[in-house]
Design a protein around this motif. Structure first.
Motif, PDB file in Angstrom:
ATOM      1  N   MET A 267       0.821  -1.216   0.000  1.00  0.00           N
ATOM      2  CA  MET A 267       0.000   0.000   0.000  1.00  0.00           C
ATOM      3  C   MET A 267       0.851   1.261   0.000  1.00  0.00           C
ATOM      4  N   SER A 268       2.035   1.200   0.636  1.00  0.00           N
ATOM      5  CA  SER A 268       2.884   2.389   0.677  1.00  0.00           C
ATOM      6  C   SER A 268       3.364   2.764  -0.723  1.00  0.00           C
ATOM      7  N   TYR A 269       3.694   1.760  -1.542  1.00  0.00           N
ATOM      8  CA  TYR A 269       4.139   2.052  -2.908  1.00  0.00           C
ATOM      9  C   TYR A 269       2.969   2.458  -3.801  1.00  0.00           C
ATOM     10  N   LEU A 270       1.829   1.802  -3.631  1.00  0.00           N
ATOM     11  CA  LEU A 270       0.679   2.134  -4.477  1.00  0.00           C
ATOM     12  C   LEU A 270       0.115   3.504  -4.137  1.00  0.00           C
ATOM     13  N   THR A 271       0.075   3.861  -2.857  1.00  0.00           N
ATOM     14  CA  THR A 271      -0.418   5.205  -2.494  1.00  0.00           C
ATOM     15  C   THR A 271       0.569   6.277  -2.943  1.00  0.00           C
ATOM     16  N   ALA A 272       1.846   5.932  -3.037  1.00  0.00           N
ATOM     17  CA  ALA A 272       2.841   6.904  -3.494  1.00  0.00           C
ATOM     18  C   ALA A 272       2.731   7.156  -4.991  1.00  0.00           C
ATOM     19  N   GLY A 273       2.386   6.124  -5.746  1.00  0.00           N
ATOM     20  CA  GLY A 273       2.440   6.248  -7.200  1.00  0.00           C
ATOM     21  C   GLY A 273       1.120   6.286  -7.932  1.00  0.00           C
TER      22      GLY A 273
ATOM     23  N   PRO B 227      -9.598   4.418   9.081  1.00  0.00           N
ATOM     24  CA  PRO B 227      -9.655   3.972  10.482  1.00  0.00           C
ATOM     25  C   PRO B 227      -8.883   2.674  10.721  1.00  0.00           C
ATOM     26  N   VAL B 228      -8.903   1.783   9.731  1.00  0.00           N
ATOM     27  CA  VAL B 228      -8.186   0.509   9.877  1.00  0.00           C
ATOM     28  C   VAL B 228      -6.680   0.764   9.920  1.00  0.00           C
ATOM     29  N   LEU B 229      -6.200   1.655   9.061  1.00  0.00           N
ATOM     30  CA  LEU B 229      -4.779   1.995   9.057  1.00  0.00           C
ATOM     31  C   LEU B 229      -4.348   2.595  10.387  1.00  0.00           C
TER      32      LEU B 229
ATOM     33  N   VAL C  95       8.485  -2.312  12.337  1.00  0.00           N
ATOM     34  CA  VAL C  95       7.406  -2.924  11.544  1.00  0.00           C
ATOM     35  C   VAL C  95       6.308  -1.919  11.224  1.00  0.00           C
ATOM     36  N   VAL C  96       6.256  -0.813  11.968  1.00  0.00           N
ATOM     37  CA  VAL C  96       5.214   0.188  11.735  1.00  0.00           C
ATOM     38  C   VAL C  96       5.579   1.140  10.598  1.00  0.00           C
ATOM     39  N   LEU C  97       6.826   1.074  10.117  1.00  0.00           N
ATOM     40  CA  LEU C  97       7.307   2.014   9.106  1.00  0.00           C
ATOM     41  C   LEU C  97       6.447   2.080   7.848  1.00  0.00           C
ATOM     42  N   PRO C  98       6.073   0.950   7.221  1.00  0.00           N
ATOM     43  CA  PRO C  98       5.264   1.061   5.989  1.00  0.00           C
ATOM     44  C   PRO C  98       3.883   1.661   6.235  1.00  0.00           C
ATOM     45  N   ILE C  99       3.321   1.472   7.428  1.00  0.00           N
ATOM     46  CA  ILE C  99       2.028   2.094   7.733  1.00  0.00           C
ATOM     47  C   ILE C  99       2.196   3.603   7.801  1.00  0.00           C
ATOM     48  N   LEU C 100       3.275   4.054   8.433  1.00  0.00           N
ATOM     49  CA  LEU C 100       3.550   5.491   8.491  1.00  0.00           C
ATOM     50  C   LEU C 100       3.725   6.069   7.088  1.00  0.00           C
ATOM     51  N   ARG C 101       4.428   5.331   6.227  1.00  0.00           N
ATOM     52  CA  ARG C 101       4.632   5.816   4.857  1.00  0.00           C
ATOM     53  C   ARG C 101       3.298   5.905   4.117  1.00  0.00           C
ATOM     54  N   THR C 102       2.457   4.908   4.318  1.00  0.00           N
ATOM     55  CA  THR C 102       1.143   4.920   3.662  1.00  0.00           C
ATOM     56  C   THR C 102       0.323   6.111   4.132  1.00  0.00           C
ATOM     57  N   LEU C 103       0.283   6.333   5.435  1.00  0.00           N
ATOM     58  CA  LEU C 103      -0.471   7.464   5.978  1.00  0.00           C
ATOM     59  C   LEU C 103       0.119   8.791   5.506  1.00  0.00           C
ATOM     60  N   GLY C 104       1.452   8.842   5.427  1.00  0.00           N
ATOM     61  CA  GLY C 104       2.092  10.054   4.926  1.00  0.00           C
ATOM     62  C   GLY C 104       1.714  10.338   3.484  1.00  0.00           C
ATOM     63  N   ASN C 105       1.632   9.299   2.656  1.00  0.00           N
ATOM     64  CA  ASN C 105       1.216   9.481   1.262  1.00  0.00           C
ATOM     65  C   ASN C 105      -0.217   9.986   1.179  1.00  0.00           C
ATOM     66  N   LEU C 106      -1.085   9.469   2.050  1.00  0.00           N
ATOM     67  CA  LEU C 106      -2.478   9.918   2.066  1.00  0.00           C
ATOM     68  C   LEU C 106      -2.576  11.374   2.514  1.00  0.00           C
TER      69      LEU C 106
END
Length: 473
Positions: free
Chosen positions: A261-267, A282-284, A297-308
């Motif tokens: 999700m972090s890569y897809l939300t970025a691109g 809310p799930v994120l 392990v929380v790093l990709p979630i942070l990246r996904t939220l940052g992209n959003l």
């Protein structure tokens, strides 16, 4: 009998059987190996250049077979090649397992065998070459010829074979050479154009968590590209499958899903829209809170939220309104953006002070308590009204514990809080007086580890008694 002896002879050549001459040598070998593993894993997390190599257990087991002082010779490589072609399946499998360990840091003789010999042809027949793609650049380039075979294996129906093929494709797609080289992008484009995305996405329907995680590893590496190259992920139906697995509470699975999700939300703008429209925010955030204590392990979630958060204002508003979002991010980042008082007010309105106070006084994790203390101090520094909202009688004992640590930064944090009580909080000296351990902790501060902290602590004692004398004078 002769054939049996020959097999044994071959394996004896490349299978390490020597025993360390002393406990000290064994301890040194393990220390070097552990340092190498920690460095590799840390780099993979920080740079997101993630290869699927050995599992932690396999790495541990390999310490006696492979160590920094041991490399294959030409004779040993020839013996390994012979076993890979053995008529005995067990011998072939054992040889392939040894190869997967040696190939991560291969000797020149092994590189020559893979790049100039028939290694890839042999392994393709045996359905195992994914580890080669995780090796040096020359080996990675050679692995591209096996892409069509790997994609065929994805649809084989055999879970072990599917997992191996997904891992191989993920390793091939993981390389990022930087600079002016576009070889990594070309490799990912070639894998996608060969039709890998659809069968990989279908594997997300599996109930086997290990297969799902490996599939996500491959999809995440393949999701690095331009927007027009990534729309195939959506047409393959990846969104609903990812959202389904995101609700899985297994940290490893959630982390791998979040990397995709972090890569897809970025691109991909369309994917960001699907995340928000399907109510996944809310799930994120819930997963962010659940996994915050597990470190990287929380790093990709942070990246996904940052992209959003980089999207429209309504995305930001939606995330900020989620219970626990802001103060969990503050806790993770030790934020010092002290000018954003409107954000701090929203943090306070979200009952963050109670949450952070409970975390500071009750949590068993030292780093988490320290992070909570930093967040509380950041809130207090935004002004008197926030400072007065803190439950000081509850917090003082926890900050005193920080003063008694041996870490200079942590000690300074505790001393700064006591200074704030004495200088900024009405009746702060009375709160300190009601907590005898506070003065005892100040008196126990020594010039080590920092003479400035020693002077700081002494000045607080003087300040306390000065104020006390004024009150009673």
């Amino acid at each position: 009998m002769a054939e049996s002896n020959s097999k044994t002879f071959h394996r004896a050549l490349y299978k390490r059987t020597s025993i360390p001459r002393s406990q000290e040598e064994l301890r040194e070998r393990r220390m070097v190996f552990d340092q190498s593993l920690r460095r590799k894993h840390r780099e993979q997390l920080i740079t997101a250049k993630r290869f699927r190599q050995l599992t932690h257990r396999e790495e541990r087991e390999s310490v006696e077979d492979i160590d920094p002082y041991y490399r294959l010779t030409t004779e040993q490589v020839d013996a390994l090649a012979a076993d890979l072609k053995s008529q005995d399946k067990g011998v072939r499998l054992e040889a392939a397992q040894h190869l997967s360990k040696f190939v991560l840091e291969p000797a020149q003789a092994l590189i020559d065998y893979i790049t100039k010999g028939d290694c890839l042809e042999t392994l393709t027949v045996n359905k195992k070459d994914g580890d080669i793609a995780a090796g040096p650049h020359d080996l990675w380039v050679m692995s591209i010829s096996t892409v069509p075979y790997m994609i065929t294996f994805l649809e084989s129906g055999n879970i072990s074979l599917q997992e191996a093929a997904a891992g191989a494709l993920g390793n091939m797609a993981a390389e990022d050479l930087g600079g002016d080289s576009d070889e990594g992008d070309e490799m990912r484009s070639r894998i996608r154009s060969n039709g890998a995305i659809q069968p990989l996405v279908k594997l997300l329907d599996s109930t086997d968590s290990r297969l799902v995680q490996t599939t996500c590893f491959a999809l995440a590496n393949l999701a690095r590209g331009r927007e027009n190259q990534l729309r195939e992920f959506l047409t393959a139906g990846i969104s609903t499958r990812l959202f389904h697995h995101l609700k899985d509470k297994t940290p490893d699975t959630v982390t791998e899903i979040s990397w995709v999700m972090s890569y897809l939300t970025a691109g991909l703008k369309e994917f960001r829209e699907e995340v928000m429209l399907n109510g996944i925010a809310p799930v994120l955030v819930q997963n962010l809170r659940d996994l915050a204590q597990y470190g990287p392990v929380v790093l990709p979630i942070l990246r996904t939220l940052g992209n959003l958060c980089g999207g429209p204002d309504e995305y930001v508003e939606s995330l900020v309104d989620q219970d626990g979002f802001l103060f969990t991010v503050l806790l993770l980042t030790h934020s010092e953006h002290r000018e954003q008082t409107d954000i701090i007010q929203r943090v306070v309105n979200a009952n963050a002070i109670t949450y952070l106070a409970d975390t500071l006084t009750q949590h068993t994790g030292y780093d988490i308590r320290k992070g909570a203390a930093m967040c509380l101090m950041n809130i207090a520094y935004h002004g008197e009204k926030f400072m007065l909202l803190l439950p000081h009688q509850q917090l003082l004992t926890a900050f005193v514990d920080l003063v008694q640590s041996q870490d200079a930064e942590t000690m300074r944090l505790g001393l700064s809080y006591i200074d704030m009580l004495l200088t900024r909080i009405p009746k702060g000296n009375e709160i300190i007086q009601a907590t005898p351990s506070c003065l005892q902790a100040l008196g126990s501060v020594t010039p080590m580890p920092d003479p400035e902290l020693y002077a700081f602590a002494n000045s607080l004692v003087d300040k306390f008694y000065g104020e006390t004398q004024e009150l009673h004078g």
